[in-house]
Scaffold this motif. Structure first.
Motif, PDB file in Angstrom:
ATOM      1  N   ARG A 317       7.647  31.869 -20.754  1.00  0.00           N
ATOM      2  CA  ARG A 317       8.783  32.202 -19.899  1.00  0.00           C
ATOM      3  C   ARG A 317       9.031  33.705 -19.893  1.00  0.00           C
ATOM      4  O   ARG A 317       9.232  34.312 -18.835  1.00  0.00           O
ATOM      5  CB  ARG A 317      10.026  31.467 -20.385  1.00  0.00           C
ATOM      6  N   ILE A 321       8.756  36.275 -16.674  1.00  0.00           N
ATOM      7  CA  ILE A 321       9.925  37.037 -16.233  1.00  0.00           C
ATOM      8  C   ILE A 321       9.679  38.541 -16.315  1.00  0.00           C
ATOM      9  O   ILE A 321       9.921  39.283 -15.355  1.00  0.00           O
ATOM     10  CB  ILE A 321      11.154  36.678 -17.086  1.00  0.00           C
ATOM     11  N   ASN A 322       9.201  38.998 -17.466  1.00  0.00           N
ATOM     12  CA  ASN A 322       9.145  40.440 -17.737  1.00  0.00           C
ATOM     13  C   ASN A 322       7.874  41.123 -17.263  1.00  0.00           C
ATOM     14  O   ASN A 322       7.850  42.348 -17.125  1.00  0.00           O
ATOM     15  CB  ASN A 322       9.305  40.692 -19.238  1.00  0.00           C
ATOM     16  N   VAL A 325       6.217  38.674 -12.826  1.00  0.00           N
ATOM     17  CA  VAL A 325       7.048  38.886 -11.631  1.00  0.00           C
ATOM     18  C   VAL A 325       6.965  40.343 -11.152  1.00  0.00           C
ATOM     19  O   VAL A 325       6.700  40.596  -9.969  1.00  0.00           O
ATOM     20  CB  VAL A 325       8.508  38.459 -11.893  1.00  0.00           C
ATOM     21  N   PRO A 348      11.904  33.995 -10.447  1.00  0.00           N
ATOM     22  CA  PRO A 348      12.927  33.850 -11.491  1.00  0.00           C
ATOM     23  C   PRO A 348      13.906  32.708 -11.239  1.00  0.00           C
ATOM     24  O   PRO A 348      14.488  32.184 -12.183  1.00  0.00           O
ATOM     25  CB  PRO A 348      13.646  35.212 -11.464  1.00  0.00           C
ATOM     26  N   ILE A 351      12.748  29.564 -13.046  1.00  0.00           N
ATOM     27  CA  ILE A 351      12.570  29.636 -14.491  1.00  0.00           C
ATOM     28  C   ILE A 351      13.928  29.487 -15.167  1.00  0.00           C
ATOM     29  O   ILE A 351      14.902  30.126 -14.748  1.00  0.00           O
ATOM     30  CB  ILE A 351      11.930  30.985 -14.891  1.00  0.00           C
ATOM     31  N   GLU A 354      17.523  32.540 -20.097  1.00  0.00           N
ATOM     32  CA  GLU A 354      17.549  32.746 -21.527  1.00  0.00           C
ATOM     33  C   GLU A 354      18.923  32.322 -22.059  1.00  0.00           C
ATOM     34  O   GLU A 354      19.860  32.113 -21.294  1.00  0.00           O
ATOM     35  CB  GLU A 354      17.309  34.231 -21.870  1.00  0.00           C
ATOM     36  N   THR A 371      19.556  30.131 -14.242  1.00  0.00           N
ATOM     37  CA  THR A 371      18.149  30.482 -14.046  1.00  0.00           C
ATOM     38  C   THR A 371      17.870  31.890 -14.556  1.00  0.00           C
ATOM     39  O   THR A 371      18.796  32.665 -14.838  1.00  0.00           O
ATOM     40  CB  THR A 371      17.769  30.421 -12.554  1.00  0.00           C
ATOM     41  N   ALA A 372      16.588  32.212 -14.649  1.00  0.00           N
ATOM     42  CA  ALA A 372      16.202  33.556 -15.078  1.00  0.00           C
ATOM     43  C   ALA A 372      16.652  34.601 -14.075  1.00  0.00           C
ATOM     44  O   ALA A 372      16.848  35.766 -14.439  1.00  0.00           O
ATOM     45  CB  ALA A 372      14.679  33.627 -15.260  1.00  0.00           C
ATOM     46  N   ALA A 373      16.833  34.211 -12.812  1.00  0.00           N
ATOM     47  CA  ALA A 373      17.361  35.158 -11.822  1.00  0.00           C
ATOM     48  C   ALA A 373      18.758  35.596 -12.224  1.00  0.00           C
ATOM     49  O   ALA A 373      19.103  36.786 -12.159  1.00  0.00           O
ATOM     50  CB  ALA A 373      17.371  34.511 -10.440  1.00  0.00           C
ATOM     51  N   GLN A 376      18.481  37.700 -15.691  1.00  0.00           N
ATOM     52  CA  GLN A 376      17.899  39.024 -15.495  1.00  0.00           C
ATOM     53  C   GLN A 376      18.858  39.946 -14.749  1.00  0.00           C
ATOM     54  O   GLN A 376      18.937  41.140 -15.044  1.00  0.00           O
ATOM     55  CB  GLN A 376      16.573  38.907 -14.723  1.00  0.00           C
TER      56      GLN A 376
END
Length: 405
Positions: A317, A321-322, A325, A348, A351, A354, A371-373, A376
């Protein structure tokens, strides 16, 4: 205070009364102009009606009129087209380099705006604007979160593009180095990048089909051939022999020493030699390549690709993400592929977010972080705005400043 005045003019948070110049002419702000981030007047191409006449040009903002001379504007031709000087306190006339006397207007800062601004500047609470967040319309929240996510991805993509340029446009090598750096997960990030840059890709490519030789090459260049996993490993001696063979064949010298790697508070699964063997597996399978990432049709395919290297779900994951993307976004930008860029921005959202203390605080404010969106975007907000107390660029703070007690 000058920054606050600048902000009030830009967003037209003006007093609920008619504005007048210091010589008594009525002022109507038709367009505050375009904020200038570089040297020169504060706003370009503003449009104001002064005493019945419409003027178009530049606007300068100061706390006091005398700041005009303190900053040397009277001798700078860049200020000749100033149509209005906006100040909190008018303590005298000002002149331009060509002898023009710009009209001035005193702009009173609404009391509640100044009070809210001081609260934001002085409080150590986080998030500082927590009181207003639950009352911000969802559409505005989503718009700001989308902008923050795009900003974070663009910043990372710009660094990747600079790396590609430094490698003469070699996207495959840049992808390898970038992915390797991410395997450092912060503590060993710089060391992994240095190590990855030292790998002779031509030599590695010729022996890609033999996993043991790839491991030998990678561990040997890292100075970690003698580092055991804590378990019996019959391949260690073979790897030493293979690296000796490859070092002689390609005139190689280890680029790193075992002392270069950090182990403090690192779990065994994150030990450098363990991560390097995972990288070797991914490289052996052809996964550490830009083409593999570009051709993966969806998030499940990308996840399966990374899982093939024995990487845990949490690590996969973080890699997506880091690293992946921004890579896809940078690649899409470089090749004018808007579909690729939009795909990168949408990943994102597929996903899970976190889970950490900072994100839990935002959840307590009423924000949805699923979500990771979302996560982030909030990480970008904290690092680039909250930590720097740069509230005047934040849309949440804008709503806070307008809030009346």
């Amino acid at each position: 205070m000058e920054r606050l005045l600048h902000y009030i003019w830009k967003h037209r948070i003006l007093p609920l009364r008619t504005l007048f110049t210091t010589d008594g002419r009525e002022v109507e702000v038709l367009d505050p102009g375009l904020a200038n981030q570089n040297q020169g007047p504060d706003f370009f191409n503003a449009k104001v009606r002064i005493g019945g006449n419409v003027w178009a040009g530049n606007v300068e903002v100061h706390v006091r009129s005398s700041d005009w001379f303190r900053h040397g504007h009277e001798s700078d031709p860049a200020y000749n087209n100033t149509i209005l000087h906006v100040v909190k306190h008018a303590d005298g006339e000002v002149t331009t380099q060509d002898g023009h006397v710009p009209p001035q207007v005193e702009l009173a800062v609404p009391g509640y705006v100044e009070e809210n601004y001081h609260e934001l500047c002085l409080t150590e609470d986080y998030p500082r604007c927590h009181r207003v967040v639950p009352y911000i319309p969802p559409l505005k929240v989503h718009a700001w979160m989308d902008a923050l996510l795009a900003e974070r991805i663009r910043e990372r993509a710009a660094r990747l593009t600079a790396m590609v340029d430094g490698m003469n446009g070699d996207w495959e090598r840049a992808t390898f180095v970038t992915l390797c750096r991410s395997f450092g997960f912060g503590l060993n990030g710089d060391t992994f990048e240095k190590w990855a840059c030292s790998i002779p890709m031509g030599a590695a490519g010729k022996h890609r089909d033999d996993l043991l030789q790839v491991e030998a090459l990678f561990l040997g260049m890292a100075g970690l051939l003698d580092t055991g996993s804590g378990l019996p490993d019959a391949g260690t001696e073979r790897r030493k022999r293979e690296f000796a063979f490859l070092a002689h064949k390609f005139s190689l010298t280890p680029a790193m020493d075992s002392s270069d790697w950090k182990y403090l508070r690192t779990r065994p699964r994150n030990f450098p030699h363990v991560r390097i063997r995972q990288i070797a597996m991914l490289y052996h399978k052809g996964i550490m390549r830009m083409s593999s990432l570009v051709e993966a049709p969806d998030i499940e395919s990308l996840d399966k690709v990374l899982a093939g290297g024995g990487i845990s779900a949490g690590s996969r994951r973080l890699l997506m993400i880091n690293t992946i993307v921004p890579l896809l976004y940078a690649y899409g930008t470089a090749h004018a592929d808007e579909d690729m860029r939009q795909r990168a921005l949408s990943l994102p959202e597929q996903i899970p977010a976190e889970d950490n203390h900072i994100l839990r605080l935002w959840k307590q404010c009423g924000l949805t972080v699923s979500t990771a969106a979302d996560s982030q975007a909030l990480i970008q907000l904290k690092r680039e705005y909250c930590d720097r107390k740069d509230c005047l660029r934040c849309r949440f703070a804008y709503e806070y400043l307008k809030m009346k007690h």
